[in-house]
Design a protein around this motif. Structure first.
Motif, PDB file in Angstrom:
ATOM      1  N   TYR A   1       1.073  -1.256   0.063  1.00 58.10           N
ATOM      2  CA  TYR A   1       0.030  -0.037   0.027  1.00 58.10           C
ATOM      3  C   TYR A   1       0.972   1.221   0.087  1.00 58.10           C
ATOM      4  O   TYR A   1       1.680   1.401   1.033  1.00 58.10           O
ATOM      5  CB  TYR A   1      -0.841  -0.002   1.234  1.00 58.10           C
ATOM      6  N   ASP A   2       0.904   2.019  -1.199  1.00 58.71           N
ATOM      7  CA  ASP A   2       1.840   3.045  -1.349  1.00 58.71           C
ATOM      8  C   ASP A   2       1.520   4.229  -0.658  1.00 58.71           C
ATOM      9  O   ASP A   2       1.502   5.456  -1.489  1.00 58.71           O
ATOM     10  CB  ASP A   2       2.129   3.043  -2.825  1.00 58.71           C
ATOM     11  N   SER A   3       1.317   4.340   0.616  1.00 56.39           N
ATOM     12  CA  SER A   3       1.331   5.680   1.376  1.00 56.39           C
ATOM     13  C   SER A   3       1.444   5.492   2.923  1.00 56.39           C
ATOM     14  O   SER A   3       1.388   4.302   3.312  1.00 56.39           O
ATOM     15  CB  SER A   3      -0.262   5.924   1.171  1.00 56.39           C
ATOM     16  N   PRO A   4       1.863   6.544   3.557  1.00 56.40           N
ATOM     17  CA  PRO A   4       1.721   6.312   4.990  1.00 56.40           C
ATOM     18  C   PRO A   4       0.436   5.933   5.539  1.00 56.40           C
ATOM     19  O   PRO A   4      -0.470   6.407   4.901  1.00 56.40           O
ATOM     20  CB  PRO A   4       2.222   7.712   5.538  1.00 56.40           C
ATOM     21  N   LEU A   5       0.215   5.394   6.533  1.00 55.70           N
ATOM     22  CA  LEU A   5      -1.194   5.012   7.095  1.00 55.70           C
ATOM     23  C   LEU A   5      -1.497   5.855   8.093  1.00 55.70           C
ATOM     24  O   LEU A   5      -0.855   5.875   9.120  1.00 55.70           O
ATOM     25  CB  LEU A   5      -1.163   3.465   7.425  1.00 55.70           C
ATOM     26  N   PHE A   6      -2.751   6.508   8.029  1.00 49.77           N
ATOM     27  CA  PHE A   6      -3.184   7.326   9.009  1.00 49.77           C
ATOM     28  C   PHE A   6      -4.660   7.315   8.654  1.00 49.77           C
ATOM     29  O   PHE A   6      -5.290   6.768   7.967  1.00 49.77           O
ATOM     30  CB  PHE A   6      -2.695   9.117   8.621  1.00 49.77           C
ATOM     31  N   PHE A   7      -5.414   8.164   9.498  1.00 49.20           N
ATOM     32  CA  PHE A   7      -6.829   8.323   9.603  1.00 49.20           C
ATOM     33  C   PHE A   7      -7.688   8.419   8.196  1.00 49.20           C
ATOM     34  O   PHE A   7      -8.702   7.784   8.143  1.00 49.20           O
ATOM     35  CB  PHE A   7      -7.311   9.201  10.871  1.00 49.20           C
ATOM     36  N   ALA A   8      -6.838   9.146   7.471  1.00 51.99           N
ATOM     37  CA  ALA A   8      -7.627   9.483   6.128  1.00 51.99           C
ATOM     38  C   ALA A   8      -7.774   8.445   5.417  1.00 51.99           C
ATOM     39  O   ALA A   8      -8.621   8.380   4.566  1.00 51.99           O
ATOM     40  CB  ALA A   8      -7.020  10.868   5.646  1.00 51.99           C
ATOM     41  N   ASN A   9      -6.841   7.413   5.411  1.00 49.33           N
ATOM     42  CA  ASN A   9      -6.832   6.097   4.365  1.00 49.33           C
ATOM     43  C   ASN A   9      -6.954   4.757   4.970  1.00 49.33           C
ATOM     44  O   ASN A   9      -6.729   3.703   4.576  1.00 49.33           O
ATOM     45  CB  ASN A   9      -5.573   6.387   3.437  1.00 49.33           C
ATOM     46  N   ALA A  10      -7.201   4.850   6.502  1.00 49.62           N
ATOM     47  CA  ALA A  10      -7.082   3.674   7.292  1.00 49.62           C
ATOM     48  C   ALA A  10      -8.214   2.526   6.681  1.00 49.62           C
ATOM     49  O   ALA A  10      -7.958   1.335   6.641  1.00 49.62           O
ATOM     50  CB  ALA A  10      -7.374   3.986   8.739  1.00 49.62           C
ATOM     51  N   ASP A  11      -9.489   3.238   6.562  1.00 48.60           N
ATOM     52  CA  ASP A  11     -10.542   2.379   5.882  1.00 48.60           C
ATOM     53  C   ASP A  11     -10.180   1.922   4.779  1.00 48.60           C
ATOM     54  O   ASP A  11     -10.640   0.593   4.277  1.00 48.60           O
ATOM     55  CB  ASP A  11     -11.870   3.307   5.960  1.00 48.60           C
ATOM     56  N   ASP A  12      -9.788   2.631   3.739  1.00 49.06           N
ATOM     57  CA  ASP A  12      -9.245   2.227   2.308  1.00 49.06           C
ATOM     58  C   ASP A  12      -8.238   1.086   2.388  1.00 49.06           C
ATOM     59  O   ASP A  12      -8.424   0.155   1.704  1.00 49.06           O
ATOM     60  CB  ASP A  12      -8.941   3.694   1.660  1.00 49.06           C
ATOM     61  N   PHE A  13      -7.342   1.395   3.224  1.00 45.29           N
ATOM     62  CA  PHE A  13      -6.220   0.299   3.405  1.00 45.29           C
ATOM     63  C   PHE A  13      -7.025  -1.045   3.810  1.00 45.29           C
ATOM     64  O   PHE A  13      -6.864  -2.007   3.149  1.00 45.29           O
ATOM     65  CB  PHE A  13      -5.314   0.642   4.366  1.00 45.29           C
ATOM     66  N   LEU A  14      -7.853  -1.150   4.980  1.00 44.33           N
ATOM     67  CA  LEU A  14      -8.290  -2.159   5.366  1.00 44.33           C
ATOM     68  C   LEU A  14      -9.111  -3.050   4.061  1.00 44.33           C
ATOM     69  O   LEU A  14      -9.155  -4.267   4.009  1.00 44.33           O
ATOM     70  CB  LEU A  14      -9.097  -1.780   6.653  1.00 44.33           C
ATOM     71  N   GLU A  15      -9.959  -2.065   3.576  1.00 48.98           N
ATOM     72  CA  GLU A  15     -10.864  -2.618   2.548  1.00 48.98           C
ATOM     73  C   GLU A  15     -10.196  -3.294   1.341  1.00 48.98           C
ATOM     74  O   GLU A  15     -10.577  -4.574   0.913  1.00 48.98           O
ATOM     75  CB  GLU A  15     -11.628  -1.550   1.910  1.00 48.98           C
TER      76      GLU A  15
END
Length: 584
Positions: A461-475
């Motif tokens: 997953y080509d980004s730091p993980l933080f509140f704005a993309n956490a749901d997208d990462f999980l999905e």
């Protein structure tokens, strides 16, 4: 140590420049200094009037800032001094405070105090190392800013090149006023401006190394004098004031110092934005010229404090004078020292030379300089690269023209942040596999012939993980497991791009781990940086995974998976693992 620059050069770039000055630069610096001086004198006098002060205050406000910026500034071509936007903001701020200061007779005192307050804000910002905020000013913002400034420069000269009485408080109102009054244009003035503009473009085309701006201005002055165009209504600069200012401390009892701060903060933000954007636009790109934001804050602060002690007013930098200096061949800030000498000469005895320059020719020179700010090739490059950045470019230009510099830059920065968030809240994600003849693991979408390892999903997953993309990462992580054709035994997160984790991201990782565990899939990680591990440890997430399942490299992780697979399948290794990985 041999070859190292002395530490003091970092704080006094101008002195460092003099130590390494090359003789071949002198011609360009002298010509640029003289050329810009011819334009500078009437311009800064006009800015003083805009600020509500006597015209001579504009010349006074040039003296110390030029010298201080030469010593402290990091740009080789930036022209500091009075500027239209800060002059307008000064007029608004000082005008609101003069009542409290006892009336209009205290206007100059309050303006000088405002300059000192602006300088203090800048110096405090430099000490706090707030220059990093300039990282929000992207390349599209810079190009759009220059485009907007070019439009403002052109509109500001419509009255000078036509003698039309242009009215209006906004750019659009001024354009509307100009169009409706075209019939009142003074034709001899229009002719002088047109010929001047044509000669400037011809000179740049045919004789790019000539000091064209100065030569054309001198020719225009001669033509006006020989043909008696002054008697036909062609305006010239006129009387230039004489005399140097006195050094004195403005009276602090005229105004509450705290009441200055809101206005000073706004002027400092606009002035600093102008300095950084213009400085970067004209930087050479060499290692010797790097625009240091914190050093620029220091230079701007010191220059404003100094000008407050010579009855000046807040200053920043001028895009038009900077582009004139560049067009005239400036190489270093030595050209500013030539300007300083010229301003002193004008104040003492050389004013009559400039008094003969026609306003129309000066206006044409500004319009010519403005068109040099419009970088069509760069706009095309931005358009080819990404459409969203082209939108940011034009929104910046429109905002600067429609509102003002501060609001325009604010809108552009806000839009840049929104675009950034849009891209990092749904970044690129990939399932990795092995492609024949290609070392390492790669995005399987990029290599259709690639193969995954049996029972293993390697997800990146080509980004730091933080509140704005956490749901997208999980999905998308769950989708990568669902899409696998094999019975998945391990999920391996390639965390090379996940350099930051906030608590929301850690919760998403834990939710993914639990979800996979319920499906009989082990969660593992590889290429996790030590800083990232330190961020994850306080939450207990590392303990729940187990350090044995966090691997330094992808090959190490794949070998560990293959060994685990072999133990459960009677020594059989999973399909898809290259031999060199197994034998590594």
């Amino acid at each position: 140590m041999n070859g190292e620059k002395p530490r003091w050069e970092r704080y006094f770039p101008g002195v460092a420049t003099l130590r390494s000055y090359e003789k071949r630069w002198l011609r360009g610096d002298v010509l640029a200094g003289v050329t810009v001086s011819a334009y500078l004198v009437p311009q800064v006098m006009a800015y003083a009037v805009i600020a509500g002060l006597p015209p001579v205050a504009g010349l006074w406000a040039m003296l110390l800032p030029i010298l201080i910026y030469f010593l402290l500034g990091t740009s080789r071509k930036l022209s500091v001094g009075p500027e239209s936007t800060t002059a307008l903001m000064t007029a608004a701020g000082v005008g609101a405070l003069v009542g409290a200061a006892g009336g209009p007779e205290h206007y100059a005192e309050v303006a000088a105090l405002m300059a000192i307050a602006v300088g203090a804000v800048s110096l405090i910002s430099a000490l706090a190392r707030l220059g990093f905020l300039t990282s929000l000013l992207s390349r599209p913002v810079l190009i759009g800013y220059l485009l907007g400034i070019a439009v403002l420069m052109i509109v500001s000269q419509l009255d000078s090149v036509t003698q039309i009485d242009v009215a209006g408080d906004s750019t659009w109102a001024q354009l509307g006023s100009f169009v409706t009054r075209l019939g009142t244009a003074h034709l001899p003035t229009v002719a002088v401006a047109t010929v001047t503009l044509v000669l400037l473009y011809l000179a740049k085309w045919r004789f790019p190394r000539w000091p064209a701006p100065l030569m054309v201005l001198l020719a225009a002055a001669v033509v006006v004098a020989v043909l008696d165009l002054g008697d036909r209504g062609v305006a010239v600069i006129g009387e230039v004031p004489r005399g140097l200012p006195e050094l004195r401390v403005p009276r602090l009892d005229d105004v509450e110092i705290w009441s200055l701060l809101p206005y000073a903060l706004g002027i400092a933000i606009v002035g600093f934005s102008d300095v950084i954007l213009t400085g970067r636009a004209f930087a050479s790109g060499s290692r010797e010229e790097k625009i240091d934001a914190n050093q620029e804050l220091l230079a701007l602060g010191a220059a404003n404090v100094a000008t407050g002690f010579v009855q000046g007013f807040p200053i920043s930098c001028s895009g038009s004078r900077t582009v004139l200096a560049d067009a005239a061949g400036a190489k270093t800030q030595v050209y500013s020292l030539v300007m300083l000498a010229a301003v002193v000469m004008v104040l003492l005895f050389a004013g009559p030379v400039l008094e003969t320059f026609p306003d129309a020719a000066m206006g044409a020179l500004v319009i010519y300089a403005a068109t040099q700010l419009i970088d069509v090739a760069e706009i095309r490059r931005i358009a080819r690269f990404r459409r969203s950045e082209l939108v940011i470019t034009f929104v910046t230009a429109f905002s600067v023209v429609a509102f003002d510099v501060l609001i325009g830059i604010g809108i552009a920065v806000g839009l840049s942040i929104v675009d950034l968030l849009r891209r990092i809240t749904r970044p690129h994600a990939a399932v990795l596999g092995y492609a024949p003849g290609v070392p390492g693991m790669h995005d399987m979408d990029d290599y259709p012939e690639s193969n995954s390892v049996e029972g293993l999903v390697v997800f990146r997953y080509d980004s730091p993980l933080f509140f704005a993309n956490a749901d997208d990462f999980l999905e998308r992580a769950v989708e990568s497991v669902d899409a696998s054709d094999d019975h998945v035994r391990w999920f391996l997160l390639n965390a090379e791009a996940n350099t930051e984790f906030d608590l929301t991201a850690v919760d998403a990782l834990e939710e993914l781990r639990v979800h996979l565990e319920e499906r009989g899939v082990r969660f593992t990680m590889a290429r996790v940086k030590q800083e990232a591990i330190r961020q994850l440890e306080p939450s207990g997430f590392v303990d729940r995974i187990g350090m044995d399942y966090i691997y330094e490299t992808l090959p190490t992780a794949v070998r560990a998976y293959a060994a685990d697979y072999a133990r459960e399948h009677g020594g059989r290794t999973p399909a898809g693992v290259p031999g060199e990985i197994l034998n590594g």
